[in-house]
Design an enzyme around this catalytic site. Structure first.
Site, PDB file in Angstrom:
ATOM      1  N   CYS A 127      45.859  82.407  51.568  1.00  0.00           N
ATOM      2  CA  CYS A 127      47.020  81.195  52.889  1.00  0.00           C
ATOM      3  C   CYS A 127      46.554  80.268  53.227  1.00  0.00           C
ATOM      4  O   CYS A 127      44.384  80.232  53.633  1.00  0.00           O
ATOM      5  CB  CYS A 127      47.465  82.042  53.651  1.00  0.00           C
ATOM      6  SG  CYS A 127      46.337  83.623  54.498  1.00  0.00           S
ATOM      7  N   HIS A 174      42.559  87.747  62.229  1.00  0.00           N
ATOM      8  CA  HIS A 174      44.329  88.846  62.953  1.00  0.00           C
ATOM      9  C   HIS A 174      43.903  88.650  64.201  1.00  0.00           C
ATOM     10  O   HIS A 174      45.230  89.584  64.209  1.00  0.00           O
ATOM     11  CB  HIS A 174      43.487  90.318  62.202  1.00  0.00           C
ATOM     12  CG  HIS A 174      42.810  90.514  60.774  1.00  0.00           C
ATOM     13  ND1 HIS A 174      41.531  91.041  60.629  1.00  0.00           N
ATOM     14  CD2 HIS A 174      43.282  89.941  60.062  1.00  0.00           C
ATOM     15  CE1 HIS A 174      41.279  90.708  59.196  1.00  0.00           C
ATOM     16  NE2 HIS A 174      42.354  90.384  58.491  1.00  0.00           N
ATOM     17  N   CYS A 178      44.751  83.295  63.193  1.00  0.00           N
ATOM     18  CA  CYS A 178      45.581  82.895  62.565  1.00  0.00           C
ATOM     19  C   CYS A 178      46.781  82.047  63.141  1.00  0.00           C
ATOM     20  O   CYS A 178      47.306  83.209  64.252  1.00  0.00           O
ATOM     21  CB  CYS A 178      46.009  83.687  61.228  1.00  0.00           C
ATOM     22  SG  CYS A 178      47.835  82.644  60.461  1.00  0.00           S
ATOM     23  N   HIS A 237      45.613  98.865  62.074  1.00  0.00           N
ATOM     24  CA  HIS A 237      45.530  97.146  61.932  1.00  0.00           C
ATOM     25  C   HIS A 237      44.638  96.619  62.714  1.00  0.00           C
ATOM     26  O   HIS A 237      44.949  96.749  63.755  1.00  0.00           O
ATOM     27  CB  HIS A 237      46.638  96.428  61.120  1.00  0.00           C
ATOM     28  CG  HIS A 237      46.378  95.470  60.234  1.00  0.00           C
ATOM     29  ND1 HIS A 237      46.388  94.190  60.721  1.00  0.00           N
ATOM     30  CD2 HIS A 237      46.311  95.691  58.515  1.00  0.00           C
ATOM     31  CE1 HIS A 237      45.742  93.312  59.514  1.00  0.00           C
ATOM     32  NE2 HIS A 237      45.356  93.988  58.378  1.00  0.00           N
ATOM     33  N   GLU A 281      45.243  93.417  63.269  1.00  0.00           N
ATOM     34  CA  GLU A 281      46.186  92.467  64.160  1.00  0.00           C
ATOM     35  C   GLU A 281      46.776  93.277  65.259  1.00  0.00           C
ATOM     36  O   GLU A 281      47.611  93.303  65.919  1.00  0.00           O
ATOM     37  CB  GLU A 281      47.094  91.951  62.951  1.00  0.00           C
ATOM     38  CG  GLU A 281      48.200  90.445  63.364  1.00  0.00           C
ATOM     39  CD  GLU A 281      49.403  90.709  62.665  1.00  0.00           C
ATOM     40  OE1 GLU A 281      50.177  89.617  62.494  1.00  0.00           O
ATOM     41  OE2 GLU A 281      48.631  90.321  61.332  1.00  0.00           O
ATOM     42  N   CYS A 337      55.961  84.772  58.170  1.00  0.00           N
ATOM     43  CA  CYS A 337      54.724  84.922  57.935  1.00  0.00           C
ATOM     44  C   CYS A 337      55.420  84.427  56.652  1.00  0.00           C
ATOM     45  O   CYS A 337      55.075  84.941  55.565  1.00  0.00           O
ATOM     46  CB  CYS A 337      53.371  85.451  57.498  1.00  0.00           C
ATOM     47  SG  CYS A 337      52.176  84.884  56.487  1.00  0.00           S
ATOM     48  N   SER A 391      42.849  94.985  52.195  1.00  0.00           N
ATOM     49  CA  SER A 391      43.929  94.040  52.274  1.00  0.00           C
ATOM     50  C   SER A 391      45.209  94.856  52.428  1.00  0.00           C
ATOM     51  O   SER A 391      45.443  95.204  51.148  1.00  0.00           O
ATOM     52  CB  SER A 391      43.708  93.210  51.434  1.00  0.00           C
ATOM     53  OG  SER A 391      44.466  92.551  51.043  1.00  0.00           O
ATOM     54  N   ASN A 414      47.979  93.511  52.742  1.00  0.00           N
ATOM     55  CA  ASN A 414      49.460  92.049  51.785  1.00  0.00           C
ATOM     56  C   ASN A 414      48.677  92.520  50.387  1.00  0.00           C
ATOM     57  O   ASN A 414      49.668  92.663  49.677  1.00  0.00           O
ATOM     58  CB  ASN A 414      48.576  90.840  51.745  1.00  0.00           C
ATOM     59  CG  ASN A 414      47.936  89.864  51.735  1.00  0.00           C
ATOM     60  OD1 ASN A 414      47.299  90.057  50.726  1.00  0.00           O
ATOM     61  ND2 ASN A 414      46.776  89.820  52.611  1.00  0.00           N
TER      62      ASN A 414
END
EC number: 1.17.7.4
Length: 309
Positions: A12, A77, A99, A127, A129, A197, A225, A227
Site C-alpha cells: 500500500c 505503525h 503512515c 499491535h 499501531e 484505510c 501481519s 492484514n
C-alpha cells in the site's frame, strides 16, 4: 492450471513510503551514521531481513540505542508521544515513517480528547499501531476487540463518547462492533467512513471476489501481519482452502492436487518480488497460465517523502 492474481495486492502507499524512507536514509548516510528502526519498519520478514543485511539495526526500545549520532526511524505503525519525547531528550535525530493515515487517527484521537470525549479504540491488543494511538492522548483509551467487549464496556458518561479504529481494520472488520457501540451508546461519535484505510478495504474486497472464482488461495505475507492474516480468514470463511506463506519456499506441492485455479494475493506489507518469485516457482513446477482477476481496482495513491530524507 490457471493462476489468477488479485487486484489490488501487495504494497500500500503507506508501506511503500516507509520502505522508501528507510532505503533513501540508508543510502544517504551509508558508512557515515548508523541507521536504527524502532520495531519492524513494516510487518514483513523479507523486508526486515533485507535491511538487516544492509546494516540497519532494528530495536525494540530507544534504550537499546547507545549511539546518539545515529538516525532513528519510526516505523509505518507510528509511536506514542512518550517515545517521541524520549528520542528528543536523548538528542537522537528522528525520521518519522508513520503512515499518514495512522497520523490522521492520532490527530482524530487528540481532537476528540480535547473536546472532552471519553475515547474507545477498536483494534488489536499489542499491535504497535494500537500502542501508538493509545500513547497519543493523555487519558486512558478503552480498547474494544470483540462484540463481547462492547457488551461488557463500562463508561463514565454514555452521552460523551467517541471512537477511532486501527487502520489495518476495514469497514467490514469494524462494522458489527461500530453498530453494537451505536446501539448501546446512541450518542457516540466517530470518524467518517472515508477516513478508513483505503488499502485494507480494497485488498479485502479483491480477495473476496478472488475466492469466488478459484479453488485455492495463496496469501503472500508474514505471520505477524494483521492484514495478511485477515485476507487468509476471508478465504477460509468462504470455504476455500488458503495458505499464508512468507515466500515460494513455504509451498507444499501436495496442496495443488485436484486444483484447477489458484488465486494469489499479498498483504499490504508484502513486496512484489515475493509474488513474482512465487509465480516463477509455479511456472517451473506446474503447467500454468496467468491472468489478473476481472473487475479489480488500480490504486494510484502516493504519499510524499518528508524533506528531511
Amino acid at each position: 492450471m490457471e493462476i489468477i492474481l488479485a487486484e489490488p495486492r501487495g504494497f500500500c502507499a503507506g508501506v511503500k513510503r516507509a520502505v522508501d524512507i528507510l532505503a533513501i536514509t540508508l543510502e544517504k548516510y551509508k558508512n557515515e551514521r548508523q541507521v536504527y528502526v524502532l520495531h519492524e519498519i513494516v510487518h514483513n520478514k523479507y523486508i526486515v531481513e533485507d535491511f538487516k543485511k544492509q546494516g540497519v539495526v532494528f530495536v525494540s526500545s530507544i534504550e537499546e540505542i547507545e549511539d546518539n549520532e545515529g538516525i532513528l526511524i519510526f516505523s509505518a505503525h507510528g509511536v506514542s508521544k512518550n517515545i517521541e519525547d524520549e528520542a528528543k531528550r536523548k538528542g537522537i535525530q528522528v525520521i518519522d515513517a508513520t503512515c499518514p493515515l495512522v497520523n490522521k487517527v492520532h490527530k482524530e484521537a487528540k481532537r476528540y480528547e480535547n473536546s472532552g470525549k471519553e475515547l474507545i479504540l477498536i483494534g488489536h491488543e499489542n499491535h504497535p499501531e494500537v500502542k501508538g494511538i493509545r500513547g497519543r492522548v493523555n487519558n486512558p483509551i478503552t480498547l474494544v476487540q470483540t462484540l463481547q467487549d462492547v457488551y461488557d464496556l463500562k463508561v463514565k458518561d454514555p452521552d460523551n463518547l467517541s471512537y477511532v479504529t486501527q487502520t489495518t481494520l476495514s469497514i467490514d472488520d469494524t462494522r458489527d462492533i461500530i453498530a453494537a457501540l451505536k446501539l448501546r451508546f446512541p450518542g457516540i461519535t466517530g470518524p467518517d467512513l472515508k477516513d478508513i484505510c483505503y488499502a485494507t478495504q480494497n485488498r479485502q474486497n479483491a480477495v473476496k471476489k478472488l475466492a469466488e472464482i478459484v479453488d485455492m488461495v495463496l496469501v503472500v505475507g508474514s505471520k505477524n501481519s494483521s492484514n495478511s492474516n485477515r485476507l487468509l480468514d476471508l478465504c477460509t470463511a468462504r470455504g476455500k482452502r488458503a495458505y499464508l506463506i512468507d515466500n515460494y519456499s513455504c509451498v507444499n506441492k501436495s496442496w495443488f492436487q485436484g486444483v484447477e485455479k489458484i488465486g494469489i494475493t499479498a498483504g499490504a506489507s508484502a513486496p512484489d518480488i515475493l509474488v513474482d518469485e512465487l509465480i516463477d516457482y509455479l511456472k517451473v513446477n506446474l503447467s500454468v497460465k496467468i491472468s489478473v482477476m476481472p473487475g479489480g481496482i488500480t490504486e494510484n495513491v502516493q504519499f510524499k517523502i518528508p524533506n528531511l530524507v
